[in-house]
Design an enzyme around this catalytic site. Structure first.
Site, mmCIF file in Angstrom:
data_model
loop_
_atom_site.group_PDB
_atom_site.id
_atom_site.type_symbol
_atom_site.label_atom_id
_atom_site.label_comp_id
_atom_site.label_asym_id
_atom_site.label_seq_id
_atom_site.Cartn_x
_atom_site.Cartn_y
_atom_site.Cartn_z
ATOM 1 N N LYS A 141 0.321 -4.723 78.539
ATOM 2 C CA LYS A 141 -0.646 -4.428 77.890
ATOM 3 C C LYS A 141 0.162 -4.047 76.623
ATOM 4 O O LYS A 141 1.234 -3.521 76.737
ATOM 5 C CB LYS A 141 -1.431 -3.270 78.127
ATOM 6 C CG LYS A 141 -2.976 -3.294 77.542
ATOM 7 C CD LYS A 141 -3.890 -4.149 78.104
ATOM 8 C CE LYS A 141 -5.142 -3.853 77.397
ATOM 9 N NZ LYS A 141 -6.160 -4.766 77.816
ATOM 10 N N GLY A 180 -21.505 1.736 74.730
ATOM 11 C CA GLY A 180 -20.947 1.187 73.782
ATOM 12 C C GLY A 180 -21.442 -0.226 73.668
ATOM 13 O O GLY A 180 -21.479 -1.004 74.981
ATOM 14 N N VAL A 181 -21.976 -0.610 72.442
ATOM 15 C CA VAL A 181 -22.550 -1.991 72.406
ATOM 16 C C VAL A 181 -21.780 -2.805 71.245
ATOM 17 O O VAL A 181 -22.397 -3.264 70.453
ATOM 18 C CB VAL A 181 -24.073 -1.883 72.022
ATOM 19 C CG1 VAL A 181 -24.869 -1.609 73.295
ATOM 20 C CG2 VAL A 181 -24.379 -0.954 71.166
ATOM 21 N N LYS A 213 -18.362 -5.468 71.061
ATOM 22 C CA LYS A 213 -17.992 -6.864 71.317
ATOM 23 C C LYS A 213 -18.506 -7.427 72.707
ATOM 24 O O LYS A 213 -18.999 -8.377 72.779
ATOM 25 C CB LYS A 213 -16.615 -7.136 71.351
ATOM 26 C CG LYS A 213 -16.004 -6.951 70.036
ATOM 27 C CD LYS A 213 -14.361 -7.702 69.828
ATOM 28 C CE LYS A 213 -13.371 -6.681 70.663
ATOM 29 N NZ LYS A 213 -11.920 -7.351 70.411
ATOM 30 N N GLY A 269 -20.570 -4.983 74.958
ATOM 31 C CA GLY A 269 -21.904 -4.518 75.346
ATOM 32 C C GLY A 269 -22.816 -5.419 74.625
ATOM 33 O O GLY A 269 -24.124 -5.325 75.141
ATOM 34 N N HIS A 270 -23.011 -5.746 73.460
ATOM 35 C CA HIS A 270 -23.991 -6.242 72.703
ATOM 36 C C HIS A 270 -24.470 -7.909 73.559
ATOM 37 O O HIS A 270 -25.624 -8.144 73.663
ATOM 38 C CB HIS A 270 -23.949 -6.806 71.318
ATOM 39 C CG HIS A 270 -23.161 -7.921 70.965
ATOM 40 N ND1 HIS A 270 -21.898 -7.743 71.010
ATOM 41 C CD2 HIS A 270 -23.679 -9.169 70.666
ATOM 42 C CE1 HIS A 270 -21.337 -9.111 70.351
ATOM 43 N NE2 HIS A 270 -22.592 -9.887 70.327
#
Length: 368
Positions: free
Chosen positions: A88, A191-192, A194, A196-197
């Site tokens: 990462k 959290g909505v 990338k 979440g939506h």
């Protein structure tokens, strides 16, 4: 970073998430780049993991996050059946404050650092970075995934990340309630962005009731505009986790969502979300189990994105990737079964399975 503080060194050598093969501290003064690249393991193959762009308060905090995230990627890739180890990178700074020319220069410099590792680390998108950013990084580094289709990539990996989390929810429902259906279930999403939506779309298509929250009002507004029925919003996560009648809680923002304050307040019977490193510290998994809350390990259910970017290295095929991501349902059920058989929390069961695969790969490599 040319000047490494004592605090950074302490974090590197005394982290409770230790065992990393390599940590690279990167600085390019001309562009303003400060970054950390952490490689946890290459037992299964080149380390694969995204690049997070975030305004860390200190360098120590950035290093600690990179170490934890890299370790999590080793387990995620192992459980996803990928021939990749875990790595990462984190870039220190507020991505919204970099104007396009400076952002481009910074990403090009970052790409040169990744390239200098000679393929030991393959990068992709994460919080604060996007497909367009990976296109820039790829100009300096061929070990870059998550690029746009126009540039030979697979595009937005959040599509399959959300699909995998959805499969994890279905498996949790099957294990707990005897049916994978989420119709009529009440799901809270913190959290909505990338991922979440997209998750809201899956849940509403099946007839679930969804409650959302996000620190960004525009993100909440976008969801409510797209779903005038079946979706409601609350002010913050503290309100969400206490929502009456909540069946599933989905942390889909930053890590540490499950901690000594939130776990006692949870009303949901299941936790299954896209965020990485949801358990704030060791022992939280037992606290969840003691409360009778089923936890679907984060690095198992959110692996759809890494499945997608890994496939990009071999010639991307969306349907092939979606079929692999669909298997997250079976993998999650297998973890629940192992946890029950061994009398341990699901997080511990997932760790055992992942560690066994990494150990077997390391032994096989040593035998060659």
């Amino acid at each position: 970073m040319t000047d490494v503080s004592a605090g950074v060194l302490h974090t590197l050598f005394h982290s409770d998430q230790g065992g990393h093969e390599q940590v690279v501290l990167c600085q390019d003064r001309a562009s303003g780049l400060k970054a950390v690249i952490a490689i946890h393991s290459t037992a299964l193959g080149p380390a694969l993991g995204g690049t997070r762009f975030y305004p860390y308060a200190t360098e120590e905090e950035a290093v600690a996050d990179a170490l934890n995230l890299a370790r999590g990627m080793s387990y995620k890739n192992a459980m996803a059946g990928l021939d990749h180890g875990g790595g990462k990178a984190v870039i220190i700074g507020d991505p919204d404050t970099f104007e396009p020319p400076q952002r481009t220069a910074l990403l090009l410099a970052y790409g040169r650092f990744v390239a200098s590792l000679g393929g030991r680390y393959v990068t992709a998108c994460d919080v604060g970075t996007y497909v367009a950013d990976m296109d820039v990084v790829a100009r300096e580094c061929r070990w870059t995934t998550g690029r746009s289709p126009e540039n030979g990539g697979a595009g937005d990996s959040s599509v399959l990340t959300s699909f995998g989390v959805y499969q994890g929810m279905r498996a949790s429902a099957q294990h707990l309630w005897g049916s994978p259906s989420l119709a009529g279930r009440k799901v809270g999403i913190a959290g909505v962005g990338k991922v979440g939506h997209h998750l809201v779309e899956h849940l509403r298509a099946e007839g679930a009731e969804v409650v959302i929250t996000d620190v960004r009002e525009e993100a909440v507004g976008r969801i409510l505009a797209a779903h005038p029925a079946g979706v409601t919003a609350v002010a913050d996560t503290a309100t969400l986790i206490r929502a009456e009648g909540l069946d599933i809680y989905a942390p889909c923002a930053l890590g540490g969502a499950l901690n000594d304050d939130t776990v006692p307040a949870l009303t949901a019977k299941v936790v299954c979300g896209a965020a990485n490193n949801q358990l704030a510290h060791p022992g939280v998994e037992k606290d969840l189990a003691d409360r009778g809350i089923l936890y679907a390990p984060d690095y198992v259910v959110n692996a759809g994105g890494v499945i997608q970017v890994a496939d990009e290295l071999h010639g991307f095929d969306f349907e092939r990737c979606k079929a692999k991501a669909a298997k997250i349902y079976d993998t999650t059920l297998a973890i629940f079964a192992r946890a029950k058989a061994d009398g341990i929390p699901p997080a511990a069961a997932a760790d055992r399975i992942a560690e066994q695969r990494m150990h077997e790969a390391a032994v096989a490599r040593g035998a060659r």
